[in-house]
Motif scaffolding. Structure first.
Motif, PDB file in Angstrom:
ATOM      1  N   LEU A   8       0.863  -1.183   0.000  1.00  0.00           N
ATOM      2  CA  LEU A   8       0.000   0.000   0.000  1.00  0.00           C
ATOM      3  C   LEU A   8       0.896   1.228   0.000  1.00  0.00           C
ATOM      4  CD1 LEU A   8      -2.623  -1.119   2.695  1.00  0.00           C
ATOM      5  CD2 LEU A   8      -2.602  -1.575   0.229  1.00  0.00           C
ATOM      6  N   VAL A   9       0.750   2.046  -1.036  1.00  0.00           N
ATOM      7  CA  VAL A   9       1.648   3.181  -1.230  1.00  0.00           C
ATOM      8  C   VAL A   9       0.842   4.473  -1.265  1.00  0.00           C
ATOM      9  CG1 VAL A   9       3.529   4.116  -2.620  1.00  0.00           C
ATOM     10  CG2 VAL A   9       3.078   1.644  -2.647  1.00  0.00           C
ATOM     11  N   SER A  10       1.256   5.458  -0.455  1.00  0.00           N
ATOM     12  CA  SER A  10       0.527   6.726  -0.384  1.00  0.00           C
ATOM     13  C   SER A  10       1.501   7.888  -0.268  1.00  0.00           C
ATOM     14  CB  SER A  10      -0.417   6.725   0.823  1.00  0.00           C
ATOM     15  OG  SER A  10      -0.964   8.006   1.040  1.00  0.00           O
ATOM     16  N   ASP A  11       1.104   9.027  -0.807  1.00  0.00           N
ATOM     17  CA  ASP A  11       1.926  10.228  -0.648  1.00  0.00           C
ATOM     18  C   ASP A  11       1.496  11.029   0.577  1.00  0.00           C
ATOM     19  OD1 ASP A  11      -0.453  11.438  -1.462  1.00  0.00           O
ATOM     20  OD2 ASP A  11       0.217  11.650  -3.535  1.00  0.00           O
ATOM     21  N   THR A  16      -6.598   6.600   3.107  1.00  0.00           N
ATOM     22  CA  THR A  16      -7.520   6.266   2.015  1.00  0.00           C
ATOM     23  C   THR A  16      -7.249   4.876   1.456  1.00  0.00           C
ATOM     24  OG1 THR A  16      -7.720   8.607   1.412  1.00  0.00           O
ATOM     25  CG2 THR A  16      -8.371   6.969  -0.253  1.00  0.00           C
ATOM     26  N   VAL A  17      -6.003   4.610   1.096  1.00  0.00           N
ATOM     27  CA  VAL A  17      -5.683   3.324   0.484  1.00  0.00           C
ATOM     28  C   VAL A  17      -5.826   2.198   1.496  1.00  0.00           C
ATOM     29  CG1 VAL A  17      -3.180   3.438   0.917  1.00  0.00           C
ATOM     30  CG2 VAL A  17      -4.054   2.150  -1.047  1.00  0.00           C
ATOM     31  N   VAL A  88      -5.762   3.470  -7.117  1.00  0.00           N
ATOM     32  CA  VAL A  88      -7.157   3.257  -6.733  1.00  0.00           C
ATOM     33  C   VAL A  88      -8.040   4.488  -6.907  1.00  0.00           C
ATOM     34  CG1 VAL A  88      -6.591   1.392  -5.158  1.00  0.00           C
ATOM     35  CG2 VAL A  88      -6.626   3.739  -4.304  1.00  0.00           C
ATOM     36  N   LEU A  89      -7.443   5.682  -6.960  1.00  0.00           N
ATOM     37  CA  LEU A  89      -8.258   6.887  -7.091  1.00  0.00           C
ATOM     38  C   LEU A  89      -8.580   7.252  -8.534  1.00  0.00           C
ATOM     39  CD1 LEU A  89      -6.693   9.296  -4.415  1.00  0.00           C
ATOM     40  CD2 LEU A  89      -8.727   7.866  -4.223  1.00  0.00           C
ATOM     41  N   ASP A  90      -7.883   6.644  -9.491  1.00  0.00           N
ATOM     42  CA  ASP A  90      -8.026   7.051 -10.888  1.00  0.00           C
ATOM     43  C   ASP A  90      -9.465   7.014 -11.416  1.00  0.00           C
ATOM     44  OD1 ASP A  90      -5.356   7.515 -10.925  1.00  0.00           O
ATOM     45  OD2 ASP A  90      -4.955   6.363 -12.740  1.00  0.00           O
ATOM     46  N   PRO A  91     -10.231   5.924 -11.192  1.00  0.00           N
ATOM     47  CA  PRO A  91     -11.598   5.903 -11.739  1.00  0.00           C
ATOM     48  C   PRO A  91     -12.468   7.031 -11.206  1.00  0.00           C
ATOM     49  CG  PRO A  91     -10.925   3.705 -11.069  1.00  0.00           C
ATOM     50  CD  PRO A  91      -9.895   4.648 -10.529  1.00  0.00           C
ATOM     51  N   VAL A  92     -12.341   7.311  -9.917  1.00  0.00           N
ATOM     52  CA  VAL A  92     -13.151   8.368  -9.311  1.00  0.00           C
ATOM     53  C   VAL A  92     -12.689   9.736  -9.792  1.00  0.00           C
ATOM     54  CG1 VAL A  92     -13.895   9.401  -7.133  1.00  0.00           C
ATOM     55  CG2 VAL A  92     -13.584   6.930  -7.288  1.00  0.00           C
ATOM     56  N   GLY A 109      -1.105  15.015  -0.468  1.00  0.00           N
ATOM     57  CA  GLY A 109      -1.615  15.351   0.860  1.00  0.00           C
ATOM     58  C   GLY A 109      -2.533  16.538   0.911  1.00  0.00           C
ATOM     59  N   ARG A 110      -3.087  16.915  -0.225  1.00  0.00           N
ATOM     60  CA  ARG A 110      -3.915  18.133  -0.251  1.00  0.00           C
ATOM     61  C   ARG A 110      -5.134  18.031   0.661  1.00  0.00           C
ATOM     62  NH1 ARG A 110      -5.447  21.217  -5.904  1.00  0.00           N
ATOM     63  NH2 ARG A 110      -6.147  23.176  -4.969  1.00  0.00           N
ATOM     64  N   GLN A 111      -5.635  16.790   0.871  1.00  0.00           N
ATOM     65  CA  GLN A 111      -6.815  16.628   1.719  1.00  0.00           C
ATOM     66  C   GLN A 111      -6.519  16.918   3.180  1.00  0.00           C
ATOM     67  OE1 GLN A 111      -4.988  14.260   0.320  1.00  0.00           O
ATOM     68  NE2 GLN A 111      -5.491  12.210   1.050  1.00  0.00           N
ATOM     69  N   TYR A 112      -5.224  17.072   3.525  1.00  0.00           N
ATOM     70  CA  TYR A 112      -4.865  17.322   4.915  1.00  0.00           C
ATOM     71  C   TYR A 112      -4.401  18.757   5.145  1.00  0.00           C
ATOM     72  CZ  TYR A 112      -5.096  12.282   5.007  1.00  0.00           C
ATOM     73  OH  TYR A 112      -5.520  10.985   4.876  1.00  0.00           O
ATOM     74  N   VAL A 113      -4.762  19.656   4.246  1.00  0.00           N
ATOM     75  CA  VAL A 113      -4.425  21.063   4.423  1.00  0.00           C
ATOM     76  C   VAL A 113      -5.055  21.567   5.722  1.00  0.00           C
ATOM     77  CG1 VAL A 113      -4.755  23.375   3.485  1.00  0.00           C
ATOM     78  CG2 VAL A 113      -4.165  21.496   1.954  1.00  0.00           C
ATOM     79  N   LEU A 114      -4.318  22.393   6.473  1.00  0.00           N
ATOM     80  CA  LEU A 114      -4.817  22.906   7.750  1.00  0.00           C
ATOM     81  C   LEU A 114      -5.820  24.028   7.510  1.00  0.00           C
ATOM     82  CD1 LEU A 114      -1.535  22.949   9.868  1.00  0.00           C
ATOM     83  CD2 LEU A 114      -3.172  21.103   9.494  1.00  0.00           C
ATOM     84  N   ASP A 115      -7.023  23.652   7.074  1.00  0.00           N
ATOM     85  CA  ASP A 115      -8.058  24.631   6.786  1.00  0.00           C
ATOM     86  C   ASP A 115      -9.047  24.706   7.945  1.00  0.00           C
ATOM     87  OD1 ASP A 115      -9.350  22.225   6.554  1.00  0.00           O
ATOM     88  OD2 ASP A 115      -9.793  22.420   4.415  1.00  0.00           O
ATOM     89  N   ALA A 116     -10.119  25.462   7.738  1.00  0.00           N
ATOM     90  CA  ALA A 116     -11.117  25.654   8.801  1.00  0.00           C
ATOM     91  C   ALA A 116     -11.755  24.327   9.206  1.00  0.00           C
ATOM     92  CB  ALA A 116     -12.182  26.639   8.329  1.00  0.00           C
TER      93      ALA A 116
END
Length: 276
Positions: A8-11, A16-17, A88-92, A109-116
């Motif tokens: 399982l490889v993730s950036d 998710t994976v 695994v994310l390509d189809p979506v 890692g964009r989904q982990y941006v320190l946003d509100a």
């Protein structure tokens, strides 16, 4: 039992994976996998270490890499080793890009941006920890969800899961002979939901708990008839107040939480005068 290596490889954190792999693997019986986790893979040097690991233990590769150069390096190596490479994310992502008519970004890692939203989850976690097991009852109207139930109905883990999804939660344990606090009687803003469980299962869980604590497992706390009375009394309380009930007897924490989140959406829509 057949055994396979799974890489399982993730950036990013791999959440998710890892979740996707778990959801798929439970559908296969008689299969044993040795899982190799490769997180925060964001450079070609890091990708080379992953490739060396795959060479040592060949097996299927699931990845959520968005950097083109890093991903291409890994994909080419997998093709050379003749091991399956599945982004695994390509189809979506492809379907969304087509629907939106927009290009896909490539920020690891964009989904982990320190946003509100991130800080709202942290706030929810802090609130939930402070309001566990009947603590700090005077500000319950600040909660999104208040969970009530007898002992060992998974109140705390359910609230912690919901907090991780951004909901401020409090939970209150129902104890035989102890009246409901007035703060719970007058709540208007939060969703108040009751958790219940099959009395036999609940009795068994309590016995195991007492055994673990080296206490008498035949104590009244775990006796089936007493537990059944507790559960029945709790259900009457929920009904009297019009609080929805979630039966956790055969539900995981995630499944129970999903039901509560649906109830919260309906509660919020009704409270705000919006048709759900």
């Amino acid at each position: 039992m057949d055994s396979y290596h799974l890489h399982l490889v993730s950036d990013a954190t791999g959440e998710t994976v890892l979740s996707m792999a778990r959801a798929c693997l439970v559908q296969f019986e008689g299969i044993n996998t040795t899982q190799h986790n490769w997180w925060l893979v964001r450079s070609q040097g890091q990708a080379e270490r992953v490739i060396a690991g795959i060479e040592d233990n060949p097996g299927i590769v699931l990845c959520t890499l968005v950097d083109g150069a890093v991903r291409s390096l890994l994909e080419e190596a997998c093709r050379r080793m003749r091991v399956p490479f599945i982004p695994v994310l390509d189809p979506v992502m492809g379907a969304l890009a087509g629907f939106f008519g927009a290009e896909v970004g490539a920020t690891p890692g964009r989904q982990y941006v320190l946003d509100a939203e991130y800080f709202a989850r942290i706030d929810a976690m802090q609130y939930t920890l402070a309001h566990d097991d009947g603590q700090l009852l005077d500000d319950l109207d600040d909660a999104d969800i208040v969970v009530i139930g007898v002992s060992r109905t998974s109140k705390t883990p359910t609230c912690m899961y919901l907090a991780n999804r951004g909901y401020k939660c409090a939970n209150y344990p129902l104890v035989p002979g102890v009246p409901l606090p007035t703060q719970l009687e007058s709540l208007r803003w939060p969703l108040v939901v009751g958790l219940t469980k099959d009395p036999k299962s609940l009795s068994d869980i309590r016995r195991s708990r007492l055994r673990f604590l080296n206490h008498d497992e035949d104590a009244e706390y775990a006796q089936f008839e007493k537990v059944r009375e507790e559960v029945a009394s709790a259900r009457k309380l929920f009904s009297r107040h019009g609080w929805p009930v979630v039966d956790v007897s055969r539900r995981s924490i995630e499944e129970a939480s999903a039901s509560i989140m649906q109830l919260h959406a309906q509660h919020a829509a009704k409270r705000d005068g919006v048709t759900a």
